[in-house]
Design a protein around this motif. Sequence first.
Motif, PDB file in Angstrom:
ATOM      1  N   ASN A  14     106.550 -66.692 -25.106  1.00 12.35           N
ATOM      2  CA  ASN A  14     105.628 -66.015 -26.017  1.00 12.35           C
ATOM      3  C   ASN A  14     106.333 -65.497 -27.268  1.00 12.35           C
ATOM      4  O   ASN A  14     105.702 -65.315 -28.307  1.00 12.35           O
ATOM      5  CB  ASN A  14     104.937 -64.849 -25.310  1.00 12.35           C
ATOM      6  N   PRO A  51      98.469 -58.611 -24.432  1.00 10.23           N
ATOM      7  CA  PRO A  51      97.156 -58.989 -23.898  1.00 10.23           C
ATOM      8  C   PRO A  51      96.267 -57.762 -23.687  1.00 10.23           C
ATOM      9  O   PRO A  51      96.756 -56.677 -23.344  1.00 10.23           O
ATOM     10  CB  PRO A  51      97.491 -59.676 -22.574  1.00 10.23           C
ATOM     11  N   HIS A  52      94.956 -57.949 -23.875  1.00  7.76           N
ATOM     12  CA  HIS A  52      94.015 -56.820 -23.805  1.00  7.76           C
ATOM     13  C   HIS A  52      94.044 -56.104 -22.456  1.00  7.76           C
ATOM     14  O   HIS A  52      93.933 -54.879 -22.385  1.00  7.76           O
ATOM     15  CB  HIS A  52      92.590 -57.315 -24.083  1.00  7.76           C
ATOM     16  N   LEU A  92      94.761 -61.339 -16.309  1.00  5.21           N
ATOM     17  CA  LEU A  92      96.196 -61.557 -16.434  1.00  5.21           C
ATOM     18  C   LEU A  92      96.661 -62.504 -15.340  1.00  5.21           C
ATOM     19  O   LEU A  92      95.958 -62.721 -14.345  1.00  5.21           O
ATOM     20  CB  LEU A  92      96.950 -60.228 -16.329  1.00  5.21           C
ATOM     21  N   ARG A 140     101.439 -60.946 -16.783  1.00  5.21           N
ATOM     22  CA  ARG A 140     101.394 -61.246 -18.215  1.00  5.21           C
ATOM     23  C   ARG A 140     100.118 -62.010 -18.539  1.00  5.21           C
ATOM     24  O   ARG A 140      99.331 -62.332 -17.634  1.00  5.21           O
ATOM     25  CB  ARG A 140     102.616 -62.071 -18.625  1.00  5.21           C
ATOM     26  N   ALA A 141      99.945 -62.306 -19.811  1.00  2.00           N
ATOM     27  CA  ALA A 141      98.785 -63.078 -20.237  1.00  2.00           C
ATOM     28  C   ALA A 141      98.910 -64.513 -19.732  1.00  2.00           C
ATOM     29  O   ALA A 141     100.012 -65.060 -19.652  1.00  2.00           O
ATOM     30  CB  ALA A 141      98.671 -63.072 -21.755  1.00  2.00           C
TER      31      ALA A 141
END
Length: 281
Positions: A101, A117-118, A178, A190-191
């Motif tokens: 990323n 990430p949201h 996630l 993580r995303a």
Amino acid sequence: MEFISATGEERYAALVRVAADSVIGLDLDGTLSPIVDDPSLARIHPDAGEVLVELAEHVAAIAIITGRPARQALALGGLDDVGNAIGEMGKELYIFGQYGNERWSSVNRRVISPRPPHGLASFLLGLPSLLRRADAFDAYVEEKGLAVAVHTRRLPDATAAFERLLGPVSELAAANDLTVEPGRSVIEVRAPGTHKGDAVHTIAEELSTRGFMFAGDDLGDLEAFAAVEELRQSGQATLLVCSSSDEQGALLRRADVSVDGPEGVLDLLRQLSRDAASARL
């Protein structure tokens, strides 16, 4: 170095022949640096910088592809200086952080990173009560900006704690859109989407490689192994290296070469440098 696939020795020799057009991909923890109880204290092997600089002379590029944030990898590995030395010989060091990323290189010395990430903030809010219920409240929680890692290595029975946590952590991650990446006594959240395999494909395409080696040590490296296998199917010379441990056999079953941790990885890289230099004479 132990060749463990039927064609491992042939694959190594093929990589040596195209070393000048090959990328050497390396995980960090467990591959270039020893695994330690406190991940914030992990340091790259003291000989690694010198070995990487020597190897860079004989290959197209070196890429460190890690779950750590790129800035953390730079700091813990002294890789800024390594990048300077590699750059002076007209070659490039890449760091792909947080499973690809983030990106840094010794030419473009700025970390390129997306937004977190949201669902990560909501995941963190629910994590303490989850750890309490799983009798793992003292697990070390590492916030990485784009991810969260739950380490069980410090707990009295790291393996049992890992097994208790994997299901509940996976459920909480899924509820927040996630994904989970299990490792050696660590569960990373993580995303979804980008993984180490994407980084392999990205640099292979950008540099038009003829060969690719990747060395890793745990489940987080499986996507990188799969990506290298895809390059193999396209005709590239490839080598898959497992930095062995008793904790993870999944990579070993797919590897061409097994080495004994970071010391063994560096010995392999030294040998590759010697053989690539000889092949050019």
